[in-house]
Design an enzyme around this catalytic site. Structure first.
Site, PDB file in Angstrom:
ATOM      1  N   VAL A 103      14.690  -5.873  -0.088  1.00 22.68           N
ATOM      2  CA  VAL A 103      15.996  -5.205  -0.186  1.00 22.68           C
ATOM      3  C   VAL A 103      17.646  -5.957   1.477  1.00 22.68           C
ATOM      4  CG1 VAL A 103      16.963  -2.567   0.775  1.00 22.68           C
ATOM      5  CG2 VAL A 103      15.602  -3.734  -1.438  1.00 22.68           C
ATOM      6  N   ASP A 154       2.997   0.610   7.991  1.00 22.20           N
ATOM      7  CA  ASP A 154       2.284   0.110   8.987  1.00 22.20           C
ATOM      8  C   ASP A 154       4.511  -0.307  10.015  1.00 22.20           C
ATOM      9  OD1 ASP A 154       0.375  -0.586   8.540  1.00 22.20           O
ATOM     10  OD2 ASP A 154       0.726  -2.438   8.405  1.00 22.20           O
ATOM     11  N   TRP A 171     -33.015  11.623  17.654  1.00 20.50           N
ATOM     12  CA  TRP A 171     -31.429  11.572  19.195  1.00 20.50           C
ATOM     13  C   TRP A 171     -31.403  10.700  18.244  1.00 20.50           C
ATOM     14  CZ3 TRP A 171     -29.929  15.312  20.624  1.00 20.50           C
ATOM     15  CH2 TRP A 171     -30.425  16.837  20.739  1.00 20.50           C
ATOM     16  N   ARG A 208       2.780   9.981 -11.646  1.00 20.41           N
ATOM     17  CA  ARG A 208       1.638  10.503 -11.917  1.00 20.41           C
ATOM     18  C   ARG A 208       2.281  12.407 -12.059  1.00 20.41           C
ATOM     19  NH1 ARG A 208      -1.543   8.971  -7.779  1.00 20.41           N
ATOM     20  NH2 ARG A 208      -2.705   6.847  -8.849  1.00 20.41           N
ATOM     21  N   ALA A 243       0.674  -1.163   0.073  1.00 21.42           N
ATOM     22  CA  ALA A 243      -0.261  -0.541  -0.181  1.00 21.42           C
ATOM     23  C   ALA A 243       0.651   1.596  -0.177  1.00 21.42           C
ATOM     24  CB  ALA A 243      -1.087  -0.562   1.040  1.00 21.42           C
ATOM     25  N   ALA A 244       1.834   1.730   1.116  1.00 16.34           N
ATOM     26  CA  ALA A 244       2.775   3.070   0.926  1.00 16.34           C
ATOM     27  C   ALA A 244       3.165   3.001  -0.078  1.00 16.34           C
ATOM     28  CB  ALA A 244       3.170   2.926   2.649  1.00 16.34           C
ATOM     29  N   SER A 272       0.743  -4.309  -4.484  1.00 15.41           N
ATOM     30  CA  SER A 272      -0.640  -3.233  -4.302  1.00 15.41           C
ATOM     31  C   SER A 272      -1.734  -4.489  -3.671  1.00 15.41           C
ATOM     32  CB  SER A 272      -1.463  -3.077  -5.490  1.00 15.41           C
ATOM     33  OG  SER A 272       0.646  -1.830  -5.888  1.00 15.41           O
ATOM     34  N   ARG A 318     -24.576  13.703  24.473  1.00 10.29           N
ATOM     35  CA  ARG A 318     -25.600  14.986  25.478  1.00 10.29           C
ATOM     36  C   ARG A 318     -25.600  14.405  26.942  1.00 10.29           C
ATOM     37  NH1 ARG A 318     -31.901  14.385  23.977  1.00 10.29           N
ATOM     38  NH2 ARG A 318     -31.937  16.146  26.115  1.00 10.29           N
ATOM     39  N   CYS A 364      -6.251  -6.565   4.699  1.00 12.41           N
ATOM     40  CA  CYS A 364      -7.169  -6.226   5.327  1.00 12.41           C
ATOM     41  C   CYS A 364      -8.747  -7.083   4.982  1.00 12.41           C
ATOM     42  CB  CYS A 364      -7.820  -4.594   5.535  1.00 12.41           C
ATOM     43  SG  CYS A 364      -6.915  -3.486   6.301  1.00 12.41           S
TER      44      CYS A 364
END
Length: 465
Positions: A91, A296, A447, A31, A20-21, A50, A455, A54
Site C-alpha cells: 500500500v 509495532d 523465599w 470469526r 501479527a496485528a 502471520s 522485603r 521473534c
C-alpha cells in the site's frame, strides 16, 4: 457504504500489513462476521504472512531448523477462511477522504485503488539503519522479517570467514550474538551504550556484559560505528569506530526499530512523541471512527508511568489484533495498556524486565528507592541451583512497585511474570511479600528471589518514610 462484500450488501474491511496485528485482526473479524456481511482484503508486501519475527534469531542460530516452523498461518490458510490476502502488494497511499487505499504489485509495478468501509493499519516497525559509508554493502544485514533472515543465512552459507560484528546490544543484538556463536563465528558486539541491554539499568547490564564475555563474545561498549569498510570485491571487511577497526565477514545491525508510520503520517493520522500512531482504548486511531491501528506501528499506554511508549513486541501485536478484530467485527473490546514486560536470553543467561528503569522513573517525576538481591533459582542444597540477581524499584512514599529486573541462569527469566502481575494490580512491595507463591526445593528457595527483593525494598521504603 461500499457495496463490496459477497452478495453486495456488506462492508469491506481493508488491512494493511499481513503479520501479527493485521492478520490477527482479520481472523478475529472473520470469526464474528461471515463473508456475506464483511469482505476482508489484506495487503502484505513481503513473501510471508502471520509469522514469528521473534523466532528469527533462533532460526538463524539453528535452534529452529526450518523457516516454516515460524509461520503460524500461510496465505493459503487465510484464503481458505475467505480473507483476500494479497501477497507482494504494498500500500503506497491512504485516501481518508474517499475511503480508499492505493496498492502496488511489488513484482509487476501495477497499481490499483481499493475502497474500504473500515481500515486496519498494521505496518509494523522498520530496523534503524544508520546513515554511514558502506552500510548498504553486501554482507551487512538487518533482521526484521523472514526475508531478512533468509538473506542472512544465505550470506553465512556463502562466506568463508568466521568473523561477525553485531552493531547494537539490545534484544536483537544479544540474540543475534548468540545465534552467530552457535554458528561457530567469532563475535564482536559494538555498543554505544555504557553496558549491553539498555532496557536494563547499567548495574544490571553489567551482569549481562560479564556473562557475554564469559561465553566468548567480545563486548565493545561506549563505541559508535562510524563506517562499514569494504574490500576490493565491495563486500564488508570490517567496521570502524572513532578509535578502532573490527574485522568482519558479516555484519548484523541490531540497533533497534522505529514505527513504520510514513504511510499514516502522509495521510494526516496522529503520531506520538516516539513516531507511533496514537489510538484510543479500542485501538481506533484517535479522531477516526473507522480506522484502527495495532502492533509495532503504535504507541501504547504505560500503566506504571501513565505515559505513552513505543514497545515493539509480538505479544502486544497479537493482543492489539484481537481487540481490533473484535471491534471491527461489531463486538466490543479494549486494550488498557502495558507494564513493559520483556524477557530474552543469550546462550544460558536469562534477562528479564518489567515496569520502569531508574531513568524512566526519573523522567516520570517519581521518587523511588531501589533494592538489589543475590539469590538462587532453587533451594541452595538442591542440584542445579544457579545464581540470579533481582533489582526492584518502589515509589518512595507509597511503596508502590515500579519495576523489576532479573538476570540469571535457568529459571530466572520467567520469574518476572510475578512482578508483571503485581505491577498491573498496583501492588506495593509490602503487599508482595505476602504473595503465596509455589515452593518446592527443585523450583525455588523457601523465599522466592522476587519476594526477597520485595522485603528489602519494603525496608527501604520504611527507612525513607
Amino acid at each position: 457504504m461500499n457495496m463490496s462484500a459477497a452478495g453486495g450488501t456488506g462492508e469491506r474491511l481493508v488491512v494493511i500489513g499481513g503479520d501479527a496485528a493485521g492478520m490477527s485482526a482479520a481472523s478475529q473479524a472473520r470469526r464474528l462476521k461471515g463473508p456475506r456481511d464483511l469482505e476482508i482484503v489484506a495487503f502484505e508486501r513481503g513473501h510471508f504472512s502471520s509469522y514469528s519475527a521473534c523466532g528469527i534469531p533462533y532460526w538463524v542460530g539453528g535452534a529452529v531448523s526450518d523457516r516454516d516452523e515460524l509461520i503460524a498461518r500461510t496465505p493459503e490458510e487465510h484464503w481458505a477462511r475467505d480473507i483476500d490476502l494479497r501477497m507482494r502488494t504494498e500500500v503506497t497511499e491512504i485516501d481518508l477522504a474517499r475511503g480508499r487505499v492505493r496498492a502496488r504489485d511489488v513484482d509487476s509495478g501495477a497499481e490499483s485503488w481499493t475502497s474500504y468501509d473500515k481500515l486496519v493499519i498494521g505496518t509494523g516497525a522498520r530496523p534503524i539503519r544508520p546513515r554511514m559509508p558502506g552500510v548498504d554493502a553486501p554482507g551487512v544485514h538487518g533482521v526484521q522479517t523472514l526475508d531478512d533472515g533468509q538473506a542472512l543465512l544465505d550470506t553465512l552459507a556463502g562466506t568463508r570467514g568466521r568473523r561477525a560484528v553485531v552493531v547494537g546490544a539490545g534484544y536483537i543484538g544479544v540474540e543475534m550474538a548468540e545465534a552467530l556463536i552457535n554458528r561457530g563465528y567469532e563475535v564482536t558486539v559494538v555498543n554505544r551504550g555504557r553496558e549491553p541491554m539498555s532496557t536494563l539499568d547499567p548495574d544490571m547490564g553489567r551482569l549481562v556484559h560479564e556473562a557475554m564475555e564469559g561465553l566468548g563474545i567480545t563486548m565493545v561498549n561506549d563505541a559508535e560505528v562510524t563506517e562499514v569498510l569494504t574490500g576490493d570485491d565491495g563486500r564488508v571487511r570490517a567496521v570502524a569506530t572513532t578509535d578502532a577497526e573490527y574485522p568482519a565477514d558479516v555484519v548484523v545491525l541490531g540497533i533497534g526499530v522505529r514505527p513504520e508510520t510514513a504511510l499514516a503520517e502522509a495521510a494526516g493520522l496522529p503520531l506520538g512523541a516516539h513516531g507511533g500512531l496514537l489510538t484510543d482504548l479500542g485501538m481506533r486511531v484517535r479522531g477516526h471512527e473507522n480506522v484502527w491501528a495495532g502492533g509495532d506501528c503504535v504507541e501504547v499506554l504505560d500503566l506504571v508511568s501513565g505515559q505513552e511508549r513505543h514497545i515493539p513486541l509480538g505479544t502486544h501485536a497479537n493482543k492489539h489484533g484481537q481487540v481490533i478484530g473484535t471491534n471491527a467485527g461489531g463486538g466490543y473490546a479494549t486494550f488498557p495498556g502495558v507494564v513493559g514486560t520483556a524477557v530474552s536470553k543469550v546462550c544460558d543467561l536469562e534477562i528479564a524486565r518489567t515496569g520502569l528503569r531508574e531513568k524512566d522513573a526519573l523522567r516520570a517525576g517519581l521518587q523511588f528507592v531501589t533494592a538489589t538481591v543475590e539469590s538462587t533459582s532453587r533451594a541452595g542444597y538442591y542440584p542445579g541451583a544457579s545464581p540470579m540477581t533481582v533489582k526492584m524499584l518502589a515509589e518512595r512514599r507509597t511503596g508502590r512497585l515500579l519495576g523489576v529486573q532479573i538476570v540469571g541462569r535457568e529459571g530466572a527469566g520467567k520469574r518476572v511474570d510475578v512482578a508483571a502481575v503485581a505491577l498491573t494490580a498496583g501492588m506495593t512491595v509490602e503487599q508482595m511479600t505476602a504473595l503465596d507463591l509455589g515452593y518446592a526445593p527443585p523450583f525455588s528457595p523457601v523465599w522466592d528471589p522476587v519476594l526477597v527483593a520485595a522485603r528489602k525494598a519494603a525496608r527501604e521504603v520504611e527507612r525513607h518514610g
